[in-house]
Structure formats: C-alpha cells, structure tokens
Design an enzyme around this catalytic site. Structure first.
Site, PDB file in Angstrom:
ATOM      1  N   GLY A 287       0.791  -1.224   0.000  1.00  0.00           N
ATOM      2  CA  GLY A 287       0.000   0.000   0.000  1.00  0.00           C
ATOM      3  C   GLY A 287       0.821   1.270   0.000  1.00  0.00           C
ATOM      4  CG  ASP A 310       0.336  -2.131   3.626  1.00  0.00           C
ATOM      5  OD1 ASP A 310       1.124  -1.662   2.787  1.00  0.00           O
ATOM      6  OD2 ASP A 310       0.111  -1.577   4.723  1.00  0.00           O
ATOM      7  CB  SER A 312      -2.245   0.353   6.224  1.00  0.00           C
ATOM      8  OG  SER A 312      -3.311   1.230   5.921  1.00  0.00           O
ATOM      9  CE  LYS A 410      16.352  10.266   3.674  1.00  0.00           C
ATOM     10  NZ  LYS A 410      16.163  10.208   2.220  1.00  0.00           N
ATOM     11  CG  LEU A 450      10.384  13.485  -8.519  1.00  0.00           C
ATOM     12  CD1 LEU A 450      10.491  13.726 -10.006  1.00  0.00           C
ATOM     13  CD2 LEU A 450      10.464  14.780  -7.754  1.00  0.00           C
TER      14      LEU A 450
END
Length: 631
Positions: A287, A310, A312, A410, A450
C-alpha cells in the site's frame, strides 16, 4: 482576464465606430429626402452636399467630445440613449441652419425625418448590440498563449473557442519559418519573445500543445518557460486523445518529474520477466508509494498470482481496488490476493508463503520517514530490522526463490536511526545470503522518488497553494530524485541480477538543490518567491534548520568503484558484509534491549555495529555539497 473583443486595438475600435456612424448619418440624410420628395425627385446640389458635410462633421465631433466613443456598448442604457438623442437634436438644428447659411434646399420635415432615422441606426444599433451580442465576445476569459502552432495547437484553439474559460492570445513556436505568420487569426511568435508578450499582455498561462514529445525535449521546453513564473499546462498524451479517453482541452499541470526528469531507458524485457512471469509474487508494504508502483509493474509482466501484503487495511484496500479495476478493463483474470499482516510475525509469513507457494518477494514494508523513526526508535528497529529478519527467515524456511529488499540511499554512512536500520537490514540479508539455502537475496538501493508520501514535492505543492511559507531545512540541502515508475521498473530488473547477497544501486542522475526545486515549483504554478531580490513576491521561504539525523546530501555508495551491469542505470556496489554469526549477535542484542524498552541501549548497539552510523545533525560536507551542485 481577457475577452476576445479586448484583443481589438482601441484605435481600430474607434475607427470602426466612426465609420459606422458616418455611414448611418449618410443613410439618414439620403432617406430623409427620399421620404419627403420621392426617389425620382432627388437631385443634390453642392449646397446640400456642403450641408451634409457640416452635419456629419459636427455630429461626429459632438459624439467624440461628449465621450460617446469612450462608453462600453455592452453597458448601453437609457442615460446613454438620451445623450445620443440630445446630440442628434443638436445635429438636426445645425442641419436646419445650413439652409439659411448656405441657401441649401432643406424642407422643414427633412431634419425631423433625419433625426428619427439616425436615432434608429445609431442609438438603436447600440441598444441592439447590448442586448443580443454574442455573449462570448464580452465574457471575461483567462488569457493563454499556446506553445506549438502545429495540428495539436490548432485543434486546441478550436476547442477553447467553444468554451468560456480561456482566450488564446498568440502562438509560440520554435520553427523560424512559422514566426510572423498567422494561424486562425493568431500571430505566431518566437519562443524567445516571452518577455515582450508578458509586457504586452501581463501574466498569462502557457498551454503546451505538443501531445507527443520526448521527455528530454519537454524538460527543455519547461526549463525555458519556468523562470518567467508562468503557469504551465499541457495537453493530454496523443494516445489518450486518439482512444477517446481524454479531449485535447482536458489540460493538466506540468508535473515536477517533467521538469526534473530524464529520458527513460528502454527496459530489458528478460530482466523484467525473470522473477515475475508465470510466478507467484508477493509485495510487502503493497500500500506504500513504491509498493503500489511495484504492483502495477508486476501486473504488466503476467505473474501467475499476486499477493498484496500490508499492515494498513485502508492502503491495502486502495491498491487492491485499483488493480481490480485495471485488470477488469483489460479482461485479465489474474488472481490478486490482499492480505493484512505484519512482516514482524515470522509464523504468519511462513503460513502465507506455504499456503500461496510464493516464489518472489519484493520487500517494501518499512518505516522511512527520518524524523518519525528518529522519535520512534523502538518501532523503527522492530519494523525495519527485526521485520526484515523475520520475513527473510520465513522465506528461507519456505524456499522462496528470490527475495528483493527495497533499500535507501540513507543507509550509506547513516546519520539517523532510519538509515541505520536500513543498513542493518542490508547486512541481515547479506548474512543470510552466506548460509546454505535456496533463496537468493538481493538489495536495491536508491534515493528519493517524486510524489511519494515522504517526498517534499506534495508538501511544497500544498504550501504554495496556501500562499506559503515553503519550509526548507537548509539553503544548501540537496537530494537525488527519480520518478516512482522508473524506480519500480529498475528495482524489478535489478532483482533479476546477481547470485545472492548483492547490493545494487540505481543511477539517480544529478542531485537537485531543494531550494531550486522550491523556486521552480512556485514558478510552474504561476507565482514567484518572495525573497531579498523580489520583496513583492507571492510565496516566502522559511528555513527551519536541519532536523535530527538529517544530512545535507545523500550518497548511494559506501565503497568506491561500483561495477557496471547489463543495464546502464544499475550498478553493483562493492561493499563489505558480515558473516551470519555476527549479524545474529547484533540481532540478539537488539532483542534484549527491545524487551527492556531501552531506547538508549538500542542507539548504542546501532552505533557499535559496523554501520558507519554517526548520529549527527549533519556531517562536515558543505564544500562537497556545493561541488556536487556545481557539477
């Protein structure tokens, strides 16, 4: 706002009005004599002609002096009618006096008939125009300039003329042979004349009427228009227009990925299908932003079945409904199974893998928002590290063929908990890869996408629409960006490479300075940034300072000299890994600290682990950041 009638220059409007009124006076003069004497008895001497010239000049001069020609015809009312009647009476008096001055033959009834006919033609015509004029001539419309005078541009002009929203002003085109000519009454200007057009017409929208354009070319067009702070809209894709899905005037906003994007590379079909076609595929975190796009791409490559996982319920329902509708439209009978579950539950994962005979897993379930994970260390470690550990163990136990981890830039020399947990998740899978089993573990590392839930793009867009301020942590912060479809496609292709334990990195292109992105997004929406050089701008920028654990820039590699692969935008990272026993030791320490809910101890374990984790606000990289931007 612009009306079609406003595009007629004022001198031309005045000339047209004078010409009409002069014609009306001539007709009234001629018919006044016909009615009085009959057409066979009319013979004008030079004195009658002089009388007409005097009447015409004096009447038109009175109209001009008393602002008849400065009045708006569409607002013609009783007061304006009375003014014209009084001025025509004065003209009739002058008409009668001409008989005394020039000894012209002017019967007394002729000026009266002249007054009636002139009133009907001049005052009556104005009243009629006010009542029955075509409304679209006087509707206020938004002025637009159409970029592209080709077939699509002409079709767009026709479509807009039927509506009441936009008024085309001119065409812009790059072809020199077109410049200076007219198409459908609109002059074609060079695309370098934007500044002059703004000076003439004020701010306007630019409608890019190039429905089939190379992404790199579109980027050039948008980059050329963006500095002028003009709102840009683009016509739909030609395929949608031809298929009837959309009309040419169903304009859309130019997206940021079209401003920052790059020309996509044709995917390698064998890599796309290797882990998907005729296989049972599962996406964890289905999701999420990346998870959803992975599902869309997977469906296109004809799997045997697709399992959506998922935690959720709402997000799972959303992607399941979308895929169901897409498959129904294409009469595709692919079985899509939505499952609510947490990857931290190893027994549940094993049950799912066994029941559905899963062959390929794309593990996208993770907490990825840096500030959120920084303030929720236990939850971040539980999901990103232990969750990956549990689902990977279940995959080995159930002999899943391929396990692809969606990692992040990261994870490279992390300065925050989120990055540290993702790097540790990579080491967990690399440790598992060194054991004897039938599961191939692959890790794919890339930067920001994006439009994802964690991207600055939707945040900036919301802030700009609300009038600001746009919040940026630091004026020198930069990030790599990629579109979600390209990222998902490359992830799938990278997952088909390697023998196990490989870390692949995606070519993210050039880094983007976030403050530059803010300026460009503001300009694309037709607004300007309020700063020292433009104190009267629309949207201010607020620098809030780096958040805990946030870097000025992100990296994709820990080691040097990445190796090329068969895909030009996918590289293999040359990095160290840990033996499974070392990984197991770190996992054991974390589990003990988690049981005690000792957040400080968890941080110590992450720092002590070979993750290159340095929990700082930023590294001393300002010079390197500026060098990257300059390059």
């Amino acid at each position: 706002m612009v009306r079609p009638i406003d595009l007629i220059p004022s001198p031309i409007k005045l000339l047209l009005a004078l010409t009409y009124d002069l014609f009306s006076l001539a007709v009234a003069f001629y018919f006044a004599y016909i009615i009085r004497l009959g057409i066979d008895n009319i013979e004008f001497s030079r004195f009658e002609n002089i009388a007409f010239i005097c009447v015409a000049i004096s009447t038109l001069a009175l109209f001009y002096l008393f602002d008849v020609y400065n009045s708006f015809v569409r607002f013609f009312n009783a007061k304006a009618l009375l003014k014209i009647q009084l001025l025509l009476i004065i003209g009739c008096i002058i008409f009668y006096l001409c008989s005394l001055v020039f000894d012209a033959f002017i019967p007394r009834s002729v000026p009266i008939v002249f007054f009636v006919i002139a009133s009907i033609q001049i005052a009556g015509a104005r009243a009629l125009v006010s009542l029955i004029s075509r409304k679209h001539l006087f509707d206020e419309r938004e002025g637009v300039v159409i970029y592209g005078a080709s077939s699509a541009g002409r079709q767009l002009v026709h479509a807009l003329s039927l509506g009441k929203k936009y008024q085309p002003l001119v065409f812009l085109d790059e072809k020199k042979r077109y410049v200076g000519r007219r198409v459908l009454g609109l002059k074609i200007h060079s695309h370098h004349n934007i500044a002059k057009l703004i000076k003439k017409h004020g701010q306007f929208k630019v409608l890019i009427a190039i429905p089939t354009v190379d992404p790199a070319r579109l980027k050039q067009i948008v980059a050329h228009l963006e500095p002028y702070a003009l709102e840009l809209l683009i016509v739909p894709d030609m395929s949608d227009i031809v298929s009837g899905k959309r009309n040419i005037d169903e304009l859309r906003e130019v997206s940021v990925d079209e401003l920052l994007g790059r020309k996509p590379v044709e995917p390698i079909a064998e890599l796309l299908s290797a882990n998907i076609t005729d296989k049972i595929v599962m996406v964890s975190g289905a999701g999420g932003s990346i998870g959803k796009e992975l599902c869309r791409q997977i469906v296109l490559n004809k799997p045997k079945a697709l399992i959506l996982l998922d935690v959720s319920e709402a997000l799972l329902y959303e992607i399941h409904q979308e895929l169901s509708e897409t498959l129904a439209e294409k009469y595709n009978s692919l079985h899509v199974e939505p499952l609510i579950g947490n990857v931290q539950n190893g027994m549940l994962m094993s049950h799912i893998f066994n029941k559905h005979k899963v062959q390929t897993i794309y593990h996208a379930a993770a907490y990825k928002h840096v500030p959120m994970v920084e303030n929720n260390v236990i939850a971040g470690v539980t999901n990103n590290v232990l969750g990956t550990y549990e689902i990977a163990q279940a995959a080995i136990y159930c002999e899943v063929e391929t396990f692809v981890l969606i990692s992040t830039d990261k994870a490279v020399r992390p300065t925050n908990v989120m990055g540290a947990t993702k790097r540790l998740a990579e080491l967990v899978l690399q440790g598992f890869a060194k054991k004897e089993h039938n599961t191939r573990f692959i890790m794919v590392r890339f930067g920001n996408v994006l439009g994802s839930s964690g991207s600055v793009v939707p945040l900036f867009k919301k802030q700009i629409k609300n009038g600001g301020p746009i919040t940026i942590t630091h004026p020198d912060i930069i990030r790599y960006f990629m579109t979600i479809p390209e990222a998902a496609q490359l992830v799938i292709q990278a997952g088909a490479m390697g023998t196990g334990g490989d870390v692949f990195v995606l070519d993210m292109g050039k880094p983007v300075k976030i403050v530059d992105l803010a300026y460009k997004m503001t300009h694309l929406m037709g607004l300007t940034v309020k700063d020292a050089t433009n104190p009267n701008g629309d949207v201010p920028i607020l620098y809030s300072g780096l958040r805990p654990g946030e870097k000025l820039f992100e990296e994709l590699l820990i080691g040097d000299h990445p190796r090329k692969t068969q895909h030009q935008r996918i590289f293999t990272a040359n990095e160290r890994s840990l033996h499974y026993s070392e990984v197991a030791k770190i996992i054991h320490q974390l589990k003990l600290a988690m049981c005690d809910e000792d957040e400080a101890e968890i941080r110590k374990i992450l720092i002590a682990a070979p993750l290159d984790y340095q929990p700082k606000n930023s590294l001393n990289i300002v010079k390197k950041t500026k060098a990257l931007v300059a390059s």
